[in-house]
Design a protein around this motif. Structure first.
Motif, PDB file in Angstrom:
ATOM      1  N   MET A 172      45.808  51.661  38.085  1.00  0.00           N
ATOM      2  CA  MET A 172      44.889  52.522  38.513  1.00  0.00           C
ATOM      3  C   MET A 172      44.392  52.053  39.692  1.00  0.00           C
ATOM      4  SD  MET A 172      42.895  53.011  34.721  1.00  0.00           S
ATOM      5  CE  MET A 172      41.704  54.208  35.394  1.00  0.00           C
ATOM      6  N   ILE A 173      44.251  50.822  40.160  1.00  0.00           N
ATOM      7  CA  ILE A 173      43.690  50.282  41.336  1.00  0.00           C
ATOM      8  C   ILE A 173      44.614  50.801  42.540  1.00  0.00           C
ATOM      9  CG2 ILE A 173      43.564  47.993  42.592  1.00  0.00           C
ATOM     10  CD1 ILE A 173      42.655  46.588  39.690  1.00  0.00           C
ATOM     11  N   ALA A 174      45.907  50.700  42.307  1.00  0.00           N
ATOM     12  CA  ALA A 174      46.948  51.044  43.190  1.00  0.00           C
ATOM     13  C   ALA A 174      46.614  52.606  43.513  1.00  0.00           C
ATOM     14  CB  ALA A 174      48.208  50.705  42.668  1.00  0.00           C
ATOM     15  N   LEU A 175      46.603  53.462  42.419  1.00  0.00           N
ATOM     16  CA  LEU A 175      46.548  54.760  42.528  1.00  0.00           C
ATOM     17  C   LEU A 175      45.314  55.041  43.412  1.00  0.00           C
ATOM     18  CD1 LEU A 175      47.516  57.773  42.322  1.00  0.00           C
ATOM     19  CD2 LEU A 175      46.375  57.520  39.827  1.00  0.00           C
ATOM     20  N   SER A 176      44.208  54.304  43.097  1.00  0.00           N
ATOM     21  CA  SER A 176      42.691  54.768  43.769  1.00  0.00           C
ATOM     22  C   SER A 176      42.973  54.374  45.328  1.00  0.00           C
ATOM     23  CB  SER A 176      41.754  53.859  43.146  1.00  0.00           C
ATOM     24  OG  SER A 176      40.473  53.703  43.920  1.00  0.00           O
ATOM     25  N   GLY A 177      43.485  53.312  45.521  1.00  0.00           N
ATOM     26  CA  GLY A 177      43.718  52.839  47.020  1.00  0.00           C
ATOM     27  C   GLY A 177      44.576  53.806  47.726  1.00  0.00           C
ATOM     28  N   TRP A 184      42.028  54.740  59.581  1.00  0.00           N
ATOM     29  CA  TRP A 184      41.182  53.664  58.475  1.00  0.00           C
ATOM     30  C   TRP A 184      39.894  54.170  58.189  1.00  0.00           C
ATOM     31  CZ3 TRP A 184      43.901  50.163  56.108  1.00  0.00           C
ATOM     32  CH2 TRP A 184      43.073  49.074  55.195  1.00  0.00           C
ATOM     33  N   ASP A 185      39.567  53.614  57.009  1.00  0.00           N
ATOM     34  CA  ASP A 185      38.173  54.143  56.614  1.00  0.00           C
ATOM     35  C   ASP A 185      37.530  52.799  56.007  1.00  0.00           C
ATOM     36  OD1 ASP A 185      36.603  56.582  55.684  1.00  0.00           O
ATOM     37  OD2 ASP A 185      36.268  55.100  54.216  1.00  0.00           O
ATOM     38  N   PRO A 186      36.127  52.749  56.259  1.00  0.00           N
ATOM     39  CA  PRO A 186      35.370  51.424  55.853  1.00  0.00           C
ATOM     40  C   PRO A 186      35.706  51.162  54.274  1.00  0.00           C
ATOM     41  CG  PRO A 186      34.038  52.679  57.300  1.00  0.00           C
ATOM     42  CD  PRO A 186      35.447  53.583  56.974  1.00  0.00           C
ATOM     43  N   ALA A 187      35.713  52.398  53.751  1.00  0.00           N
ATOM     44  CA  ALA A 187      35.910  52.085  52.343  1.00  0.00           C
ATOM     45  C   ALA A 187      37.544  51.424  51.855  1.00  0.00           C
ATOM     46  CB  ALA A 187      35.992  53.456  51.486  1.00  0.00           C
ATOM     47  N   VAL A 224      36.660  47.683  51.918  1.00  0.00           N
ATOM     48  CA  VAL A 224      36.225  47.124  50.644  1.00  0.00           C
ATOM     49  C   VAL A 224      37.310  47.165  49.816  1.00  0.00           C
ATOM     50  CG1 VAL A 224      34.310  47.454  48.824  1.00  0.00           C
ATOM     51  CG2 VAL A 224      33.961  48.086  51.475  1.00  0.00           C
ATOM     52  N   TYR A 225      38.047  47.935  49.420  1.00  0.00           N
ATOM     53  CA  TYR A 225      39.217  48.163  48.665  1.00  0.00           C
ATOM     54  C   TYR A 225      40.151  46.857  48.877  1.00  0.00           C
ATOM     55  CZ  TYR A 225      43.557  49.345  46.323  1.00  0.00           C
ATOM     56  OH  TYR A 225      44.671  49.231  45.509  1.00  0.00           O
ATOM     57  N   VAL A 226      40.358  46.471  50.280  1.00  0.00           N
ATOM     58  CA  VAL A 226      41.188  45.162  50.387  1.00  0.00           C
ATOM     59  C   VAL A 226      40.361  44.030  49.878  1.00  0.00           C
ATOM     60  CG1 VAL A 226      42.169  43.993  52.148  1.00  0.00           C
ATOM     61  CG2 VAL A 226      42.437  46.359  52.137  1.00  0.00           C
ATOM     62  N   VAL A 227      38.989  43.797  50.203  1.00  0.00           N
ATOM     63  CA  VAL A 227      38.226  42.786  49.909  1.00  0.00           C
ATOM     64  C   VAL A 227      38.298  42.727  48.260  1.00  0.00           C
ATOM     65  CG1 VAL A 227      35.790  42.046  49.549  1.00  0.00           C
ATOM     66  CG2 VAL A 227      36.662  42.908  51.651  1.00  0.00           C
ATOM     67  N   GLN A 228      38.158  43.579  47.584  1.00  0.00           N
ATOM     68  CA  GLN A 228      38.152  43.737  46.048  1.00  0.00           C
ATOM     69  C   GLN A 228      39.451  43.218  45.482  1.00  0.00           C
ATOM     70  OE1 GLN A 228      39.772  45.401  43.590  1.00  0.00           O
ATOM     71  NE2 GLN A 228      40.872  46.908  44.988  1.00  0.00           N
ATOM     72  N   SER A 248      31.720  44.119  44.865  1.00  0.00           N
ATOM     73  CA  SER A 248      32.731  45.154  45.768  1.00  0.00           C
ATOM     74  C   SER A 248      33.274  46.074  45.175  1.00  0.00           C
ATOM     75  CB  SER A 248      33.843  43.950  46.400  1.00  0.00           C
ATOM     76  OG  SER A 248      34.644  43.506  45.234  1.00  0.00           O
ATOM     77  N   VAL A 249      33.475  45.988  43.775  1.00  0.00           N
ATOM     78  CA  VAL A 249      33.990  47.218  43.207  1.00  0.00           C
ATOM     79  C   VAL A 249      32.754  48.303  43.202  1.00  0.00           C
ATOM     80  CG1 VAL A 249      34.923  48.232  41.054  1.00  0.00           C
ATOM     81  CG2 VAL A 249      35.881  46.171  41.739  1.00  0.00           C
ATOM     82  N   VAL A 250      31.845  47.727  42.823  1.00  0.00           N
ATOM     83  CA  VAL A 250      30.416  48.919  42.802  1.00  0.00           C
ATOM     84  C   VAL A 250      30.317  49.503  44.256  1.00  0.00           C
ATOM     85  CG1 VAL A 250      27.949  48.893  42.680  1.00  0.00           C
ATOM     86  CG2 VAL A 250      29.223  47.816  40.678  1.00  0.00           C
ATOM     87  N   TRP A 251      30.585  48.651  45.193  1.00  0.00           N
ATOM     88  CA  TRP A 251      30.394  49.122  46.623  1.00  0.00           C
ATOM     89  C   TRP A 251      31.487  49.955  46.996  1.00  0.00           C
ATOM     90  CZ3 TRP A 251      30.806  45.220  51.319  1.00  0.00           C
ATOM     91  CH2 TRP A 251      30.556  46.020  52.552  1.00  0.00           C
ATOM     92  N   TYR A 252      32.657  49.747  46.450  1.00  0.00           N
ATOM     93  CA  TYR A 252      33.698  50.526  46.664  1.00  0.00           C
ATOM     94  C   TYR A 252      33.535  51.973  45.990  1.00  0.00           C
ATOM     95  CZ  TYR A 252      38.415  52.457  46.234  1.00  0.00           C
ATOM     96  OH  TYR A 252      39.536  53.327  46.405  1.00  0.00           O
ATOM     97  N   MET A 253      33.037  52.016  44.919  1.00  0.00           N
ATOM     98  CA  MET A 253      32.860  53.202  44.280  1.00  0.00           C
ATOM     99  C   MET A 253      31.814  53.899  44.712  1.00  0.00           C
ATOM    100  SD  MET A 253      33.307  51.696  40.245  1.00  0.00           S
ATOM    101  CE  MET A 253      32.964  53.259  39.405  1.00  0.00           C
ATOM    102  N   GLY A 254      30.773  53.388  45.090  1.00  0.00           N
ATOM    103  CA  GLY A 254      29.711  54.059  45.948  1.00  0.00           C
ATOM    104  C   GLY A 254      30.091  54.694  47.207  1.00  0.00           C
ATOM    105  N   LEU A 255      31.075  54.083  48.033  1.00  0.00           N
ATOM    106  CA  LEU A 255      31.424  54.658  49.099  1.00  0.00           C
ATOM    107  C   LEU A 255      32.542  55.717  48.715  1.00  0.00           C
ATOM    108  CD1 LEU A 255      32.506  51.404  51.163  1.00  0.00           C
ATOM    109  CD2 LEU A 255      30.661  53.154  51.865  1.00  0.00           C
ATOM    110  N   CYS A 256      33.302  55.708  47.765  1.00  0.00           N
ATOM    111  CA  CYS A 256      34.135  56.747  47.205  1.00  0.00           C
ATOM    112  C   CYS A 256      33.304  57.833  46.741  1.00  0.00           C
ATOM    113  CB  CYS A 256      35.140  56.222  46.082  1.00  0.00           C
ATOM    114  SG  CYS A 256      36.383  55.252  46.852  1.00  0.00           S
TER     115      CYS A 256
END
Length: 170
Positions: A65-70, A84-87, A90-94, A130-138
């Motif tokens: 699921m993580i791979a598919l999300s990215g 590139w996108d800022p999200a 954050v994906y790479v950071v998580q 970081s996951v919450v941040w990523y989800m918020g950006l998405c």
């Protein structure tokens, strides 16, 4: 103007993301080997700690699921004409925090002792943020990418209680 990336480019990027996620999973497996049946087997755990056999299947699904999300986020950004996108940052950071946690928690204990558990807990809390941040950006980009990480978020929150339990009880 939206333009779907070529199939060849999509396959290459999907493969790169999948390889990165598999590398994180493999690193985690290597860090646990010898430790799960070693010190971890003897450590005091919280009553809601699941059987060890549950972790592999759960993480396998979560990593897919993580791979598919990215990939979906990358494809969305590429269709919009962005490299590139800022999200994605954050994906790479998580992903990096995910990669760091297991070696710190499992392989770190024999090296630095109980401090490893507390350091791992800090990493886990940063991972949750970081996951919450990523989800918020998405949510303002491609909602599906964010929602794909909802089970992951639930699992790492749960895992943080297991980490805190080991740190507090031992």
């Amino acid at each position: 103007m939206t333009r779907t990336p070529s199939l060849a480019r999509q396959i290459i990027v999907a493969a790169v993301i999948l390889i990165a996620v598999v590398a994180v999973a493999a690193g985690g497996s290597l860090a646990t080997m010898g430790n799960v049946d070693g010190w971890y087997a003897d450590a005091e755990k919280v009553p809601w700690n699941p059987p060890n056999a549950l972790f592999g299947p759960v993480w396998s699904v979560l990593y897919l699921m993580i791979a598919l999300s990215g990939f979906l986020l990358w494809r969305w950004a590429a269709k919009d004409g962005r490299r590139w996108d800022p999200a994605l940052t954050v994906y790479v950071v998580q992903l990096a925090l995910n990669a760091a946690w297991t070696p710190i928690f499992f392989a770190g204990y024999p090296v630095i002792g109980e401090a490893a558990w507390w350091i791992a807990l800090i990493v886990m809390l940063a991972l949750i943020v970081s996951v919450v941040w990523y989800m918020g950006l998405c949510a303002t980009r491609i909602k599906t990418s964010g929602w794909l990480l909802a089970p992951y978020l639930v699992w790492i929150i749960y895992a943080s209680t297991l980490n805190a339990g080991v740190a507090a009880l031992n």
